[in-house]
Design a protein around this motif. Sequence first.
Motif, mmCIF file in Angstrom:
data_model
loop_
_atom_site.group_PDB
_atom_site.id
_atom_site.type_symbol
_atom_site.label_atom_id
_atom_site.label_comp_id
_atom_site.label_asym_id
_atom_site.label_seq_id
_atom_site.Cartn_x
_atom_site.Cartn_y
_atom_site.Cartn_z
ATOM 1 N N GLN A 124 -35.867 -5.505 12.061
ATOM 2 C CA GLN A 124 -37.182 -4.990 11.678
ATOM 3 C C GLN A 124 -38.303 -5.802 12.313
ATOM 4 N N ILE A 125 -38.162 -7.119 12.333
ATOM 5 C CA ILE A 125 -39.208 -7.960 12.932
ATOM 6 C C ILE A 125 -39.275 -7.723 14.439
ATOM 7 N N THR A 126 -38.133 -7.583 15.082
ATOM 8 C CA THR A 126 -38.116 -7.335 16.523
ATOM 9 C C THR A 126 -38.773 -6.001 16.851
ATOM 10 N N LYS A 127 -38.515 -4.967 16.023
ATOM 11 C CA LYS A 127 -39.160 -3.674 16.240
ATOM 12 C C LYS A 127 -40.674 -3.760 16.033
ATOM 13 N N ALA A 128 -41.090 -4.504 15.005
ATOM 14 C CA ALA A 128 -42.532 -4.667 14.778
ATOM 15 C C ALA A 128 -43.184 -5.406 15.936
ATOM 16 N N LEU A 129 -42.492 -6.413 16.473
ATOM 17 C CA LEU A 129 -43.024 -7.153 17.611
ATOM 18 C C LEU A 129 -43.105 -6.269 18.848
ATOM 19 N N SER A 130 -42.104 -5.414 19.029
ATOM 20 C CA SER A 130 -42.140 -4.468 20.148
ATOM 21 C C SER A 130 -43.314 -3.505 20.005
ATOM 22 N N LEU A 132 -46.197 -4.168 18.554
ATOM 23 C CA LEU A 132 -47.426 -4.894 18.898
ATOM 24 C C LEU A 132 -47.567 -5.062 20.407
ATOM 25 N N VAL A 133 -46.497 -5.496 21.049
ATOM 26 C CA VAL A 133 -46.562 -5.846 22.475
ATOM 27 C C VAL A 133 -46.666 -4.606 23.350
ATOM 28 N N ASN A 134 -45.788 -3.633 23.109
ATOM 29 C CA ASN A 134 -45.685 -2.494 24.017
ATOM 30 C C ASN A 134 -46.635 -1.353 23.667
ATOM 31 N N ASP A 135 -46.860 -1.095 22.372
ATOM 32 C CA ASP A 135 -47.721 0.013 21.976
ATOM 33 C C ASP A 135 -49.158 -0.435 21.701
ATOM 34 N N GLY A 136 -49.294 -1.575 21.021
ATOM 35 C CA GLY A 136 -50.630 -2.041 20.687
ATOM 36 C C GLY A 136 -51.258 -2.932 21.729
ATOM 37 N N LYS A 137 -50.496 -3.360 22.737
ATOM 38 C CA LYS A 137 -50.998 -4.254 23.789
ATOM 39 C C LYS A 137 -51.599 -5.521 23.189
ATOM 40 N N LEU A 138 -50.914 -6.049 22.194
ATOM 41 C CA LEU A 138 -51.375 -7.240 21.486
ATOM 42 C C LEU A 138 -50.338 -8.353 21.580
ATOM 43 N N GLN A 139 -50.813 -9.576 21.395
ATOM 44 C CA GLN A 139 -49.934 -10.739 21.329
ATOM 45 C C GLN A 139 -50.104 -11.388 19.953
ATOM 46 N N HIS A 140 -48.985 -11.607 19.282
ATOM 47 C CA HIS A 140 -49.044 -12.163 17.931
ATOM 48 C C HIS A 140 -49.364 -13.652 17.960
ATOM 49 N N ASN A 141 -48.691 -14.399 18.819
ATOM 50 C CA ASN A 141 -48.941 -15.830 19.042
ATOM 51 C C ASN A 141 -48.571 -16.733 17.862
ATOM 52 N N ASN A 142 -47.880 -16.168 16.831
ATOM 53 C CA ASN A 142 -47.549 -17.012 15.680
ATOM 54 C C ASN A 142 -46.248 -16.558 15.024
ATOM 55 N N ASN A 252 -37.985 -8.459 27.013
ATOM 56 C CA ASN A 252 -38.966 -7.728 26.215
ATOM 57 C C ASN A 252 -38.367 -7.424 24.836
ATOM 58 N N PRO A 253 -39.160 -7.419 23.754
ATOM 59 C CA PRO A 253 -38.604 -7.113 22.427
ATOM 60 C C PRO A 253 -37.835 -5.797 22.390
ATOM 61 N N ALA A 254 -38.273 -4.803 23.149
ATOM 62 C CA ALA A 254 -37.536 -3.538 23.180
ATOM 63 C C ALA A 254 -36.147 -3.736 23.785
ATOM 64 N N GLN A 255 -36.038 -4.615 24.790
ATOM 65 C CA GLN A 255 -34.731 -4.920 25.373
ATOM 66 C C GLN A 255 -33.853 -5.701 24.404
ATOM 67 N N VAL A 256 -34.478 -6.532 23.573
ATOM 68 C CA VAL A 256 -33.714 -7.268 22.556
ATOM 69 C C VAL A 256 -33.057 -6.283 21.582
ATOM 70 N N GLY A 260 -29.013 -5.773 21.309
ATOM 71 C CA GLY A 260 -28.388 -6.044 20.017
ATOM 72 C C GLY A 260 -27.688 -4.851 19.422
ATOM 73 N N ARG A 261 -28.068 -3.617 19.798
ATOM 74 C CA ARG A 261 -27.444 -2.408 19.267
ATOM 75 C C ARG A 261 -26.211 -1.992 20.031
ATOM 76 N N GLN A 262 -25.887 -2.651 21.106
ATOM 77 C CA GLN A 262 -24.688 -2.322 21.869
ATOM 78 C C GLN A 262 -23.432 -2.697 21.082
ATOM 79 N N PRO A 263 -22.270 -2.112 21.391
ATOM 80 C CA PRO A 263 -21.022 -2.456 20.679
ATOM 81 C C PRO A 263 -20.764 -3.952 20.717
ATOM 82 N N GLY A 264 -20.519 -4.515 19.546
ATOM 83 C CA GLY A 264 -20.298 -5.947 19.441
ATOM 84 C C GLY A 264 -21.556 -6.747 19.289
ATOM 85 N N GLY A 265 -22.731 -6.098 19.359
ATOM 86 C CA GLY A 265 -23.995 -6.801 19.241
ATOM 87 C C GLY A 265 -24.313 -7.162 17.793
ATOM 88 N N PHE A 266 -25.270 -8.059 17.619
ATOM 89 C CA PHE A 266 -25.621 -8.534 16.286
ATOM 90 C C PHE A 266 -26.280 -7.444 15.450
#
Length: 802
Positions: A124-130, A132-142, A252-256, A260-266
């Motif tokens: 969920q955090i990785t999706k939220a970060l994606s 911000l970065v990819n759709d909102g063009k923002l950097q969280h920085n924290n 990129n968070p989207a790549q993460v 991670g969703r591939q077979p055997g991924g976390f």
Amino acid sequence: MWSFFSRDPSKDFAFDISDQVKGLEYRSFWRVHAGRKKGTSQNVSVFVFDVKDGSEAQLELAKAAVKRLKTLRHPGVVTYIDSTETDKLVYLATEPVTPLEEWLEKSSISEKQRDLAISWGLLQITKALSFLVNDGKLQHNNICMSSVFVDAAGEWKLAGLEYVTSGSSGPPPHKAFPQLQVYDPPERSDPSKQRLTSSWSTDTWGLGCLIWEVFNGPLMKMASLKSTSKLPKSLTPLYCDLVGGNPAGRPNPAQVVERGRQPGGFFNNNLIQSLLFVEEIQIKDTVEKNRFFGQLPPMLDQFPPDLAKNKILPQLITAFEFGGSGSTILAPMFKLGGLLSEEEYQLRMVPCLVKLFSSPDRATRVKLLQQLESFVDHLQPNTVNEQIFSHVVTGFLDTSPTLREHTVRASLLLAPKLNYNNLNVELLKYFARLQAKDDQGGIRTNTTVCMGKIAQYLHPSVRQKVLISAFLRATKDPFPAARIAGVLGLAATQQYYSLADVSARVLPALCHLTLDPDKEVRQHCFKTIRGFLGKLEKVSDDPSLKETMEADINSHTPTAGTAGSGWASWATAALSTVSTVYRSTQRAKSRPDSGGSSEAPASAAAAAAAEPSRGQILPSRPPPAESGGGGGGGGGGGEDTSPMADASDGWDDEDWGSLEEPAPATEPSAVPSNPSDGWDSWQEDEFSPVTAEPDTRPLSEIRWADAGAVEDPFASVPTKQTSQRKAMPTADVTASSAGAAADFGGGWDNSDWGDMGGVGTGTGGEQDKKSAMQERRQQRQKELEAKRAARKGPMKLGARKL
């Protein structure tokens, strides 16, 4: 000049602030408090910043964070509700959340559930970060543990937006706490690497720091990131890429998410797959839904309870109400409902249950009745009587035997919640119809069993009129298991009968059953007779015991003295033989070679107990052990003193018949040809004993059609339907006449006792005995036809028309 009289905006804040929540010390200038909206029960979290605890620069950062949170709406970001700002403080109300560090310390779930919850939270955090970065063009920085919160459903939410910058706004603001500088990527202090940075390299580094903290605790120094011993092996390669020294190599968070969703991924496990499926359940086809709902129940025990009941259950309820999902959704929905508190159950599940009971789909209704035990305790009596009962009783009249059977079983669970009319009038009316007219022996047996189980809930005045009549009618059923249920029902409810009824009505009927062709019926009949005789003998010796023996007749709850009477203690263990006889009969029918078997009925029963058949309904608890004394009391001389207090009704789950194997077409029909509501059938004086010659074959050789020695016990009743039937052979007419006399006779008179004595007495030639029996039957049929012709209208319960 009027500022002196201005009102403090913080006093108009619509939320009450209570205790502070720990978990943000030394890493954030916000203080998190539990709160509640004034005048309501809505819980919130209140983020408070007071300039007395910080600085003017931090106040500006706090106001910027509130502005950012107002404009961001994403499932992975903390939900904004309200805020108030002044020159000295900021109040921010959000959905109720807990700091991640505090949640990890106090979480009481198992280790496996914890790992699944962490995998879903990081996703969920990785999706939220994606976002911000990819759709909102923002950097969280924290991105770190102090910026992540957990809501009531166990989902992780991103906050800490005070350092957010856009891609063109330059370097991020200076962090207010030195402890936060440990999360800065190495390129911050190395100008040569800054040209290699991307818009997400800083945040993906922070994501790697968050992963390390989740499994190791708060990060104190950057060098600790090299330790990966506590990280899951499936996550280690991805983590190493996130905290790599080269900014350009960080994914990129989207790549993460994709990796991670591939077979055997976390991010590839049953919990995440289930949660992602229910999020998209409205666009899934029926085949996918049925497959998912069928696989879901075994996995629910492994899921974190908060996620299961707050994330999966609402989606299942919505899918059933609006998505047209079939009955396969009921099993996981009821299992998840068990995780709710009573208040939550009444609010979320009961409205759905009421709607389910009104469903016309048979499969849904059967599964609902099968699961009734898991939620009946949550149903209020008013809800049962006003919204549910009227839909349940339609199952008694359904053409599906399976639905009728489960409706009978369900009535046992609903009986304690029914009002007087529904229990003592409506329910008994349907029971009378089933016991008299249903063509399935198993359903007639289960109706008798259920009658004995609900006896304690019946009104005393109704109970005195109905019980003996119902059980005596069952003793005349052509199905052996139904006759056993009638005998054992009399024994199990003995405390509700007066001594006068025992001597005048119960014992004469039981004595006739001692000639029953079925060995099991005869055995239980003799035990019951000895028990009743022992009771009468005790009162004869000591008349003062009569009041004690009849203490429960007019009470709703049996007293300890009579409920634990030793003479009836054998009934508890003996009741299990009802299902044994039924299953052995089923097994004998299903085996082609059973017709030539010379095996005794006792052996068949033993085989049934040792090797359950395909149609067997297993007991939910082990059957009670038999007491060693037998049925003592009267003529036997040996009295059984084993306690009966723990079995007030004496019925076990094994007593139910089974409809899992359909009855063959040769089973004798129990449906009379005359259309009546079945109420007059409760009067046992309307029935006389069956005088047909007993069948001495073993139980394994008796077919259902042979059990009563008649094919249609109501064939000779003169009605419009029977007048159109073709003439039957002499033997068939004789059998039909005997069956009619058994079901519509004039009571216990001398001719009945003569019939009983004329079977197998050996006082004359076999031909003479058959001729005399034939003449008596014909005379009896004529008397019956005369009585039937004199009848006008249906008879009422307890009435007898002469």
